[in-house]
Motif scaffolding. Sequence first.
Motif, PDB file in Angstrom:
ATOM      1  N   LEU A  97       0.824  -1.222   0.000  1.00 45.78           N
ATOM      2  CA  LEU A  97       0.000   0.000   0.000  1.00 45.78           C
ATOM      3  C   LEU A  97       0.856   1.270   0.000  1.00 45.78           C
ATOM      4  O   LEU A  97       0.460   2.294  -0.557  1.00 45.78           O
ATOM      5  N   HIS A  98       2.043   1.233   0.607  1.00 54.31           N
ATOM      6  CA  HIS A  98       2.919   2.412   0.498  1.00 54.31           C
ATOM      7  C   HIS A  98       3.301   2.646  -0.965  1.00 54.31           C
ATOM      8  O   HIS A  98       3.270   3.775  -1.450  1.00 54.31           O
ATOM      9  N   GLU A  99       3.669   1.573  -1.660  1.00 57.32           N
ATOM     10  CA  GLU A  99       4.060   1.718  -3.076  1.00 57.32           C
ATOM     11  C   GLU A  99       2.871   2.165  -3.908  1.00 57.32           C
ATOM     12  O   GLU A  99       2.985   3.053  -4.758  1.00 57.32           O
ATOM     13  N   GLN A 100       1.687   1.588  -3.654  1.00 56.86           N
ATOM     14  CA  GLN A 100       0.497   1.991  -4.406  1.00 56.86           C
ATOM     15  C   GLN A 100       0.189   3.473  -4.192  1.00 56.86           C
ATOM     16  O   GLN A 100      -0.326   4.154  -5.071  1.00 56.86           O
ATOM     17  N   ALA A 101       0.536   3.987  -2.980  1.00 56.83           N
ATOM     18  CA  ALA A 101       0.261   5.408  -2.677  1.00 56.83           C
ATOM     19  C   ALA A 101       1.292   6.319  -3.336  1.00 56.83           C
ATOM     20  O   ALA A 101       1.128   7.538  -3.359  1.00 56.83           O
ATOM     21  N   GLY A 102       2.388   5.737  -3.840  1.00 57.92           N
ATOM     22  CA  GLY A 102       3.413   6.533  -4.518  1.00 57.92           C
ATOM     23  C   GLY A 102       4.707   6.656  -3.737  1.00 57.92           C
ATOM     24  O   GLY A 102       5.616   7.388  -4.137  1.00 57.92           O
ATOM     25  N   SER A 103       4.805   5.983  -2.587  1.00 58.88           N
ATOM     26  CA  SER A 103       6.049   6.052  -1.801  1.00 58.88           C
ATOM     27  C   SER A 103       7.171   5.302  -2.514  1.00 58.88           C
ATOM     28  O   SER A 103       6.954   4.244  -3.093  1.00 58.88           O
ATOM     29  N   ALA A 104       8.350   5.845  -2.459  1.00 61.28           N
ATOM     30  CA  ALA A 104       9.549   5.137  -2.979  1.00 61.28           C
ATOM     31  C   ALA A 104      10.763   5.859  -2.416  1.00 61.28           C
ATOM     32  O   ALA A 104      10.746   7.103  -2.363  1.00 61.28           O
ATOM     33  N   PRO A 105      11.801   5.189  -1.941  1.00 65.10           N
ATOM     34  CA  PRO A 105      11.813   3.730  -1.738  1.00 65.10           C
ATOM     35  C   PRO A 105      11.054   3.358  -0.466  1.00 65.10           C
ATOM     36  O   PRO A 105      10.830   4.213   0.405  1.00 65.10           O
ATOM     37  N   VAL A 106      10.706   2.084  -0.365  1.00 71.31           N
ATOM     38  CA  VAL A 106      10.072   1.551   0.846  1.00 71.31           C
ATOM     39  C   VAL A 106      10.935   0.385   1.308  1.00 71.31           C
ATOM     40  O   VAL A 106      11.229  -0.528   0.527  1.00 71.31           O
ATOM     41  N   ILE A 107      11.392   0.417   2.537  1.00 74.03           N
ATOM     42  CA  ILE A 107      12.223  -0.675   3.064  1.00 74.03           C
ATOM     43  C   ILE A 107      11.309  -1.680   3.767  1.00 74.03           C
ATOM     44  O   ILE A 107      10.732  -1.374   4.815  1.00 74.03           O
ATOM     45  N   HIS A 108      11.140  -2.853   3.145  1.00 69.46           N
ATOM     46  CA  HIS A 108      10.269  -3.892   3.729  1.00 69.46           C
ATOM     47  C   HIS A 108      11.134  -4.817   4.589  1.00 69.46           C
ATOM     48  O   HIS A 108      11.813  -5.717   4.086  1.00 69.46           O
ATOM     49  N   MET A 109      11.085  -4.605   5.894  1.00 71.12           N
ATOM     50  CA  MET A 109      11.961  -5.407   6.764  1.00 71.12           C
ATOM     51  C   MET A 109      11.382  -6.801   7.042  1.00 71.12           C
ATOM     52  O   MET A 109      12.119  -7.703   7.466  1.00 71.12           O
ATOM     53  N   HIS A 110      10.085  -6.991   6.773  1.00 69.31           N
ATOM     54  CA  HIS A 110       9.486  -8.313   7.005  1.00 69.31           C
ATOM     55  C   HIS A 110       9.076  -8.980   5.707  1.00 69.31           C
ATOM     56  O   HIS A 110       8.267  -9.918   5.716  1.00 69.31           O
ATOM     57  N   GLY A 111       9.603  -8.516   4.573  1.00 67.75           N
ATOM     58  CA  GLY A 111       9.326  -9.165   3.299  1.00 67.75           C
ATOM     59  C   GLY A 111       8.044  -8.662   2.664  1.00 67.75           C
ATOM     60  O   GLY A 111       7.554  -7.582   2.984  1.00 67.75           O
ATOM     61  N   PRO A 156      15.053 -10.243  10.173  1.00 67.58           N
ATOM     62  CA  PRO A 156      14.456  -9.262   9.259  1.00 67.58           C
ATOM     63  C   PRO A 156      15.483  -8.771   8.240  1.00 67.58           C
ATOM     64  O   PRO A 156      16.700  -8.875   8.444  1.00 67.58           O
ATOM     65  N   HIS A 157      14.976  -8.202   7.147  1.00 75.88           N
ATOM     66  CA  HIS A 157      15.838  -7.717   6.065  1.00 75.88           C
ATOM     67  C   HIS A 157      16.336  -6.290   6.353  1.00 75.88           C
ATOM     68  O   HIS A 157      15.708  -5.538   7.115  1.00 75.88           O
ATOM     69  N   HIS A 158      17.420  -5.919   5.684  1.00 74.53           N
ATOM     70  CA  HIS A 158      17.895  -4.528   5.600  1.00 74.53           C
ATOM     71  C   HIS A 158      18.254  -3.903   6.953  1.00 74.53           C
ATOM     72  O   HIS A 158      18.191  -2.665   7.105  1.00 74.53           O
ATOM     73  N   LEU A 159      18.630  -4.715   7.946  1.00 71.57           N
ATOM     74  CA  LEU A 159      18.893  -4.142   9.281  1.00 71.57           C
ATOM     75  C   LEU A 159      20.087  -3.185   9.274  1.00 71.57           C
ATOM     76  O   LEU A 159      20.101  -2.194  10.008  1.00 71.57           O
ATOM     77  N   GLU A 160      21.071  -3.443   8.405  1.00 68.10           N
ATOM     78  CA  GLU A 160      22.251  -2.552   8.375  1.00 68.10           C
ATOM     79  C   GLU A 160      21.836  -1.160   7.879  1.00 68.10           C
ATOM     80  O   GLU A 160      22.149  -0.139   8.493  1.00 68.10           O
ATOM     81  N   ALA A 161      21.061  -1.150   6.796  1.00 66.83           N
ATOM     82  CA  ALA A 161      20.618   0.142   6.231  1.00 66.83           C
ATOM     83  C   ALA A 161      19.707   0.870   7.221  1.00 66.83           C
ATOM     84  O   ALA A 161      19.803   2.088   7.407  1.00 66.83           O
ATOM     85  N   ILE A 162      18.877   0.118   7.898  1.00 72.16           N
ATOM     86  CA  ILE A 162      17.967   0.735   8.879  1.00 72.16           C
ATOM     87  C   ILE A 162      18.786   1.308  10.034  1.00 72.16           C
ATOM     88  O   ILE A 162      18.557   2.439  10.476  1.00 72.16           O
ATOM     89  N   GLY A 163      19.785   0.557  10.484  1.00 69.15           N
ATOM     90  CA  GLY A 163      20.635   1.050  11.581  1.00 69.15           C
ATOM     91  C   GLY A 163      21.345   2.338  11.208  1.00 69.15           C
ATOM     92  O   GLY A 163      21.424   3.286  12.003  1.00 69.15           O
ATOM     93  N   ALA A 164      21.806   2.409   9.954  1.00 68.29           N
ATOM     94  CA  ALA A 164      22.496   3.630   9.505  1.00 68.29           C
ATOM     95  C   ALA A 164      21.528   4.810   9.476  1.00 68.29           C
ATOM     96  O   ALA A 164      21.872   5.931   9.877  1.00 68.29           O
ATOM     97  N   ALA A 165      20.292   4.550   9.052  1.00 65.75           N
ATOM     98  CA  ALA A 165      19.297   5.634   8.999  1.00 65.75           C
ATOM     99  C   ALA A 165      18.959   6.117  10.413  1.00 65.75           C
ATOM    100  O   ALA A 165      18.877   7.319  10.675  1.00 65.75           O
ATOM    101  N   LEU A 166      18.830   5.175  11.339  1.00 62.77           N
ATOM    102  CA  LEU A 166      18.487   5.555  12.723  1.00 62.77           C
ATOM    103  C   LEU A 166      19.616   6.389  13.342  1.00 62.77           C
ATOM    104  O   LEU A 166      19.381   7.341  14.075  1.00 62.77           O
TER     105      LEU A 166
END
Length: 237
Positions: A97-111, A156-166
């Motif tokens: 639904l984030h992508e359908q709303a036009g969000s990009a990028p979206v980090i899906h940590m649970h697939g 979960p996926h993308h934890l390194e990228a999420i950690g850097a963002a936090l």
Amino acid sequence: MSKPGAHIVILTGAGISAESGLGTFRDVGGLWSRYDWRDLATPEGFARDPGFVLDFYNWRRERVRAAKPNPAHLALARLQRDWEGEVTLVTQNVDDLHEQAGSAPVIHMHGSHLTARCAACGHRWPAPREMAPEDRCPACRAEAARPDVVWFGETPHHLEAIGAALAAADLFVAIGTSGTVYPAAGFAGAARAAGARTLMLNLEPAENADIFDEARHGPASRIVPDWVAALCPGEAP
Ligand code: APR
């Protein structure tokens, strides 16, 4: 109020999609009050009865496919478009639904509900309407097709990228999540330790509410657009 140029990190959970008709997990009547997560959201449950698990995800996938973004998803897409700074959008949700709303990028940590994954070789492909245990992986031909979602006990996926963002966040916002499942429930603490302010936008106080500097309660379809409008004044395009 966040200064223009600030880096905003957003974490969304099932609550942002509730008003799009997708059930949450831990609310009254939520999925885990009707089904046992040990049977449906663990590798052990899948190994015990893959047909039962695949039927459940076939049913959920049809609900996801029929769902439409609500004003909360649309407001976050506007923020990603209009905010004069970086916006990192992380979701625990497996809908699109984030992508359908036009969000990009979206980090899906649970697939994602919308892809299937091979448990043997890791190949991913668009999930068919109905997945069955005898489905073969298009790449290695093993009968090892599974939902491409992260189950309890899996990483979960993308934890390194999420950690850097936090670590770089000026503001961390949690939307529609009960704050009960780690590592996502620990993101607010990590952002705060790195100097970010923390804001919760949720129907009601979440389990980790005490870690937030500010909380606003109400339906996401109202409180998220209100929050975004204050950050990005002017008519939404
Ligand atoms: N608007 C805003 N918040 C809402 C709304 C709404 N309309 N409806 C429900 N909520 C809130 C609830 O108050 C609750 O705090 O959304 C939260 C939903 O919590 P959960 O059902 O626990 O969902 P979530 O936090 O996303 O679960 C995390 O657990 O089962 C796993 O992998 C699954 O990603 C999921 C994870």
